[in-house]
Design a protein around this motif. Structure first.
Motif, PDB file in Angstrom:
ATOM      1  N   ASN A   7     -29.626  -3.422   6.027  1.00  0.00           N
ATOM      2  CA  ASN A   7     -28.527  -2.819   5.284  1.00  0.00           C
ATOM      3  C   ASN A   7     -28.197  -1.471   5.933  1.00  0.00           C
ATOM      4  N   ASP A  56     -34.639  -9.225  11.656  1.00  0.00           N
ATOM      5  CA  ASP A  56     -33.250  -8.870  11.296  1.00  0.00           C
ATOM      6  C   ASP A  56     -32.967  -7.392  11.575  1.00  0.00           C
ATOM      7  N   TRP A  95     -28.447 -15.644  10.544  1.00  0.00           N
ATOM      8  CA  TRP A  95     -28.975 -14.538  11.357  1.00  0.00           C
ATOM      9  C   TRP A  95     -30.196 -15.052  12.107  1.00  0.00           C
ATOM     10  N   PRO A 135     -37.894  -5.597   4.318  1.00  0.00           N
ATOM     11  CA  PRO A 135     -37.224  -6.533   5.230  1.00  0.00           C
ATOM     12  C   PRO A 135     -35.714  -6.668   5.035  1.00  0.00           C
ATOM     13  N   VAL A 136     -35.137  -5.894   4.139  1.00  0.00           N
ATOM     14  CA  VAL A 136     -33.706  -6.052   3.848  1.00  0.00           C
ATOM     15  C   VAL A 136     -32.860  -5.216   4.812  1.00  0.00           C
ATOM     16  N   PHE A 150     -32.326  -7.312  -4.840  1.00  0.00           N
ATOM     17  CA  PHE A 150     -33.447  -8.248  -4.915  1.00  0.00           C
ATOM     18  C   PHE A 150     -34.510  -7.917  -3.865  1.00  0.00           C
ATOM     19  N   ALA A 186     -40.367 -13.932   4.401  1.00  0.00           N
ATOM     20  CA  ALA A 186     -39.228 -13.003   4.414  1.00  0.00           C
ATOM     21  C   ALA A 186     -39.564 -11.667   5.069  1.00  0.00           C
ATOM     22  N   PRO A 240     -24.466  -8.085   2.662  1.00  0.00           N
ATOM     23  CA  PRO A 240     -24.412  -6.719   2.123  1.00  0.00           C
ATOM     24  C   PRO A 240     -22.999  -6.157   1.958  1.00  0.00           C
ATOM     25  N   GLU A 241     -21.979  -6.789   2.538  1.00  0.00           N
ATOM     26  CA  GLU A 241     -20.642  -6.174   2.605  1.00  0.00           C
ATOM     27  C   GLU A 241     -19.643  -6.971   1.759  1.00  0.00           C
ATOM     28  N   LYS A 273     -39.168 -12.249   8.732  1.00  0.00           N
ATOM     29  CA  LYS A 273     -37.770 -12.508   9.108  1.00  0.00           C
ATOM     30  C   LYS A 273     -36.976 -11.208   9.090  1.00  0.00           C
ATOM     31  N   GLY A 274     -37.247 -10.373   8.091  1.00  0.00           N
ATOM     32  CA  GLY A 274     -36.518  -9.117   7.993  1.00  0.00           C
ATOM     33  C   GLY A 274     -36.933  -8.098   9.045  1.00  0.00           C
ATOM     34  N   TYR A 321     -27.898  -8.797  -2.582  1.00  0.00           N
ATOM     35  CA  TYR A 321     -27.799  -7.386  -2.188  1.00  0.00           C
ATOM     36  C   TYR A 321     -27.400  -6.525  -3.372  1.00  0.00           C
ATOM     37  N   PRO A 370     -30.944 -14.898   6.209  1.00  0.00           N
ATOM     38  CA  PRO A 370     -31.246 -13.470   6.095  1.00  0.00           C
ATOM     39  C   PRO A 370     -32.504 -13.295   5.239  1.00  0.00           C
ATOM     40  N   ALA A 371     -33.310 -12.289   5.548  1.00  0.00           N
ATOM     41  CA  ALA A 371     -34.599 -12.120   4.858  1.00  0.00           C
ATOM     42  C   ALA A 371     -34.447 -12.099   3.344  1.00  0.00           C
ATOM     43  N   ILE A 372     -33.379 -11.481   2.842  1.00  0.00           N
ATOM     44  CA  ILE A 372     -33.239 -11.347   1.396  1.00  0.00           C
ATOM     45  C   ILE A 372     -33.117 -12.713   0.723  1.00  0.00           C
ATOM     46  N   LEU A 400     -19.067  -2.263   6.320  1.00  0.00           N
ATOM     47  CA  LEU A 400     -20.354  -2.383   7.013  1.00  0.00           C
ATOM     48  C   LEU A 400     -20.355  -3.618   7.910  1.00  0.00           C
TER      49      LEU A 400
END
Lengths: 235, 235
Positions: free
Chosen positions: A49, A114, B101, A46-47, B44, A107, B10-11, A110-111, B40, B106-108, A62
């Protein structure tokens, strides 16, 4: 009807799993095509990136939306995301099946949003709400919560489940153009008797056979808004 | 004061990263200890599952709360989770730094909560809200949103950001006993000029130095409730 159930529970013996099996049986029995994305079984990551993409628009900084827009015009999403995007594009009815954890989506689900609801695939270019990409499709949450109904009410420690789901209904389904059907809510499945759980599954069966009569959550009429703000008089 | 910032972007060139660097500088400069969990950067894994545990309470059916309760009394959480639980137990102030988001975490970050806020560590045994495990600690969201302020208002397409954060304030922070400080919200950081972004960082610096005067989100008084339902008269 093509149905996509996105299922987010790690245990096959859970009531969430029983609900997904019920939905598959009921909807297939009524002649519909049912596809299940069982996120735990798929090992879905779910992350969100850079690993979402095979293409690169900007290798220095990014910006996920920039990369999404670029990937969507260059066929640049990794196969595991493109497969989910294809299921989403094909479905007429989307069901999110999940336990409410910490008043929100697990999560892993959700991811899925996302990563899969990307620019160019789920929104972008002025396509949102009643001009959204997924206009004509319907979406619904089928959820379990740990507590009893009274705890989720005006006099409860939490808001109504439908209000708790506002981010999903307005922000995810509504924003991308889905017609949003009222959620099917199971309270405290771990604290009730077997026959009461059975009745929940019967009622879910009936709901799924009678979706046309389920209540619709009021959509947002973009014509009344400019730059995200209401311009017309309210009354 | 021990401060834990849970950072979910992530950035490193993002405005969220600039906010976390600002918070580190401001709080360390004021003599506080600051720990950052950069989710990130840590890689994780936000998916809650049996891999949370080194112990097993029931090998047949996975009930996460049952396994959590068991692990918490048998020192059974995997080291990566135990480390986060220790940071949480040590902190006086918890900051969630994230971009909103799809009207949520965010999922993480959602998965950090799903896995780290475990039974026996963050709640359980009647310890919730104003009898919560984390009584005496404070928590705050520091967030960015994509749109301008007017879109998040009574006349906007979305509810106020503070209402959008209800699941975090009530369900996560409030439930586990934190005193909840009003969020610090940055609107449309990608669509404003450099000096406006600079002013946001200055204002964040001032907020962090003056937390005692920040508005507190009304906590829930459990004495007024029974089985999750309000029993006392409202007025």
């Amino acid at each position: 009807m093509n149905v996509l159930i996105v299922h987010a529970h790690p245990e096959t013996g859970s009531f969430n799993a029983a609900m997904t099996r019920q939905a598959e049986a009921t909807l297939a029995g009524a002649g519909h095509e049912v596809v299940v994305s069982d996120l735990y079984a798929m090992g879905f990551n779910p992350v969100s990136n850079r690993h979402n993409f095979m293409t690169v628009a900007d290798s220095r900084t990014l910006r996920l939306q920039t990369e999404e827009a670029h990937a969507s015009t260059h066929d640049g999403f990794v196969p595991e995301l493109q497969a989910e995007m294809d299921k989403l594009a094909r479905c007429d009815l989307l069901i999110f099946q999940f336990p409410i954890w910490w008043l929100g989506l697990p999560a892993i689900l959700k991811g899925w949003v996302d990563r899969v609801f990307a620019v160019g695939r789920a929104y972008g270019g002025g396509r949102y709400f009643d001009r959204g990409v997924f206009q004509g499709k319907r979406a619904m949450c089928a959820v379990t919560v740990g507590g009893f109904r009274a705890a989720y009410s005006e006099r409860g420690v939490y808001a109504e489940v439908e209000d708790i789901l506002y981010p999903v209904h307005r922000g995810i389904f509504g924003f991308t153009g889905f017609t949003v059907i009222e959620p099917f809510v199971v309270y405290a499945p771990g604290r009730i008797e077997t026959d009461e759980r059975r009745r929940y599954l019967d009622r879910y069966h009936e709901r799924l056979l009678d979706l046309d009569r389920a209540r619709i959550i009021q959509p947002l009429a973009t014509a009344l808004y400019e730059n995200g703000v209401l311009t017309a008089a309210r009354d």
